[in-house]
Design a protein around this motif. Structure first.
Motif, short mmCIF file in Angstrom:
data_model
loop_
_atom_site.label_atom_id
_atom_site.label_comp_id
_atom_site.label_asym_id
_atom_site.label_seq_id
_atom_site.Cartn_x
_atom_site.Cartn_y
_atom_site.Cartn_z
N ILE A 1 -11.87 -7.06 -4.00
CA ILE A 1 -11.26 -6.08 -3.16
C ILE A 1 -11.80 -5.69 -2.00
CG2 ILE A 1 -10.20 -3.69 -3.37
CD1 ILE A 1 -9.83 -4.42 -6.30
N TYR B 1 -4.43 2.66 -2.53
CA TYR B 1 -4.88 1.65 -1.44
C TYR B 1 -4.51 2.61 -0.25
CZ TYR B 1 -4.88 -2.04 -4.55
OH TYR B 1 -4.89 -2.96 -5.61
N ARG C 1 -2.12 -5.03 -4.83
CA ARG C 1 -3.67 -5.73 -5.15
C ARG C 1 -3.51 -7.21 -5.11
NH1 ARG C 1 -7.75 -4.02 -8.54
NH2 ARG C 1 -6.76 -2.14 -8.91
N ARG C 2 -2.42 -7.72 -5.36
CA ARG C 2 -2.27 -9.30 -5.28
C ARG C 2 -2.45 -9.59 -3.95
NH1 ARG C 2 1.26 -12.81 -4.41
NH2 ARG C 2 2.94 -11.31 -4.07
N CYS D 1 1.78 -1.26 -7.55
CA CYS D 1 0.51 -1.39 -7.22
C CYS D 1 -0.27 -2.70 -7.52
CB CYS D 1 -0.11 -0.36 -8.18
SG CYS D 1 0.40 1.38 -7.96
N TRP D 2 0.40 -3.54 -8.58
CA TRP D 2 -0.17 -4.81 -8.86
C TRP D 2 0.35 -5.74 -7.65
CZ3 TRP D 2 -4.11 -5.87 -11.60
CH2 TRP D 2 -4.38 -4.91 -12.83
N ARG E 1 -12.75 -9.25 -10.14
CA ARG E 1 -11.57 -8.48 -9.10
C ARG E 1 -12.33 -7.41 -8.48
NH1 ARG E 1 -8.81 -7.96 -13.20
NH2 ARG E 1 -7.46 -9.62 -12.97
N GLU E 2 -13.28 -6.60 -8.91
CA GLU E 2 -13.61 -5.19 -8.23
C GLU E 2 -14.40 -5.84 -6.94
OE1 GLU E 2 -12.90 -2.35 -8.32
OE2 GLU E 2 -11.63 -2.69 -10.18
#
Length: 354
Positions: A312, A334, A277-278, A273-274, A308-309
């Motif tokens: 995205i 996602y 996200r990255r 997940c990270w 960060r939010e």
């Protein structure tokens, strides 16, 4: 997700471990009791203390009693009684008799069919003073019905068919019942049965140098009435203690394996997940003209969660160019393009440029 399977295995292992320890302690307690090979060793060795009229066991038993109180002994012999009970149905003579009577009938249920059922009508128990006799002496047993290992023999099992009148049968039928009959079971401890008893030794004076030997439940210690010998009881308890121990180890290993497997899967899932996200944040930084090497820099007020939010975007996690129109829930947070759906195992292996 909580690994309930692993937790259940570990709890079962703990319960089995406690059972094993309990069985082991019982085996040690039985193995440590004083063994009386002949009852005459108790009866013939009684001696009086001064003028009190109290009788005591032989000196060797007194030495043991000084170390272990109460004095728990094991004796063996055959069941006997001065006034045994004559069983009504089996004709046996016993010292403990239990009789039960069950009414069996057919019951009409809501589905329109008949099902068999029963109800207890009578439960009666009788016991007379009884003793063990090994040919050299007698020892009276007190409170044997509450002892461990006592199993009564089924003396008779009789089924008496219902002989009710036509009127009574019609009334029962209107109530949805069909009486079949009464089943009577008679359980008995017959005279002459060989038994081994483990309990507290108690001797009461009657007259002169004669005393009544009694074996009863100790305040603390084992109390067994069993057809098996003391050596067999100790070996059986030791065997169960070992089996409980092995089962506990097995459940522990399997439970730890399930918990570790679930934890590894959770951390791998979080890692994937990270990584996604990255990749999404890096693509968003490129599209907005920000530095791609530091897409999550802190705001002036020090809050990187808000930054960060805000970074995205509504991008597909595969192509990182178009907005998403499909979603995986609840495993992946996602969303993807409808025409680039991949299996979950493939998502972590796709290159960033695909």
């Amino acid at each position: 997700m909580i690994p309930w399977g692993g937790i259940s295995c570990c709890l079962s292992a703990a319960a089995l471990y406690l059972l094993g320890r309990s069985s082991g302690r019982d085996a040690e307690a039985l193995n440590s009791v004083t063994r009386v090979h002949q009852l005459k060793d108790l009866d013939g060795g009684l001696r009086r203390s001064g003028d009190s009229g109290t009788l005591f066991p032989p000196v060797q038993l007194l030495d043991t009693a000084c170390k272990v109180l109460p004095l728990v002994v094991t004796v063996s012999g055959r069941v006997g009684a001065d006034t045994p009970i004559n069983c009504e149905y089996s004709g046996l003579r016993g010292v403990i008799v239990e009789e039960t009577a069950e009414q069996h009938f057919l019951k009409h249920n809501d589905a329109g069919s008949w099902i068999q059922d029963s109800a207890l009508m009578l439960s009666m128990s009788k016991e007379v003073p009884w003793y063990l006799d090994d040919g050299t002496g007698r020892a009276f047993i007190v409170g044997a019905r509450g002892a461990t290992g006592l199993a009564l023999t089924v003396g008779s099992e009789v089924f008496e068919e219902s002989g009710r009148s036509l009127v009574r049968g019609t009334l029962d039928y209107l109530q949805g019942l069909k009486m079949l009959g009464v089943k009577r079971i008679e359980r008995v401890l017959p005279t002459g049965t060989p038994l081994t008893v483990v309990g507290e030794l108690l001797i009461r004076a009657i007259k002169d140098d004669v005393g009544t030997i009694r074996i009863q439940r100790p305040h603390k210690g084992p109390f067994y009435v069993s057809p098996k010998s003391i050596d067999h009881l100790v070996a059986n308890l030791g065997k169960w203690a070992r089996w409980y121990k092995y089962a506990s180890v097995g459940f522990t290993v399997f439970g730890v394996y399930l918990i570790a497997k679930s934890a590894i899967q959770y951390f791998m899932e979080r890692k994937r997940c990270w990584e996604l996200r990255r990749r999404v944040l890096a693509a968003a930084s490129k599209r907005s003209g920000q530095d791609s090497e530091d897409p999550v820099a802190k705001d002036e007020d020090g809050s990187d969660d808000t930054k960060r939010e805000r970074l995205i975007p509504d991008l597909c996690v595969i192509c990182l160019e178009q907005e998403y129109n499909a979603v995986f829930v609840p495993v992946w947070p996602y969303v993807l393009l409808h025409n680039v759906l991949f299996s979950l195992d493939q998502l972590s292996t796709l290159p960033a440029t695909d």
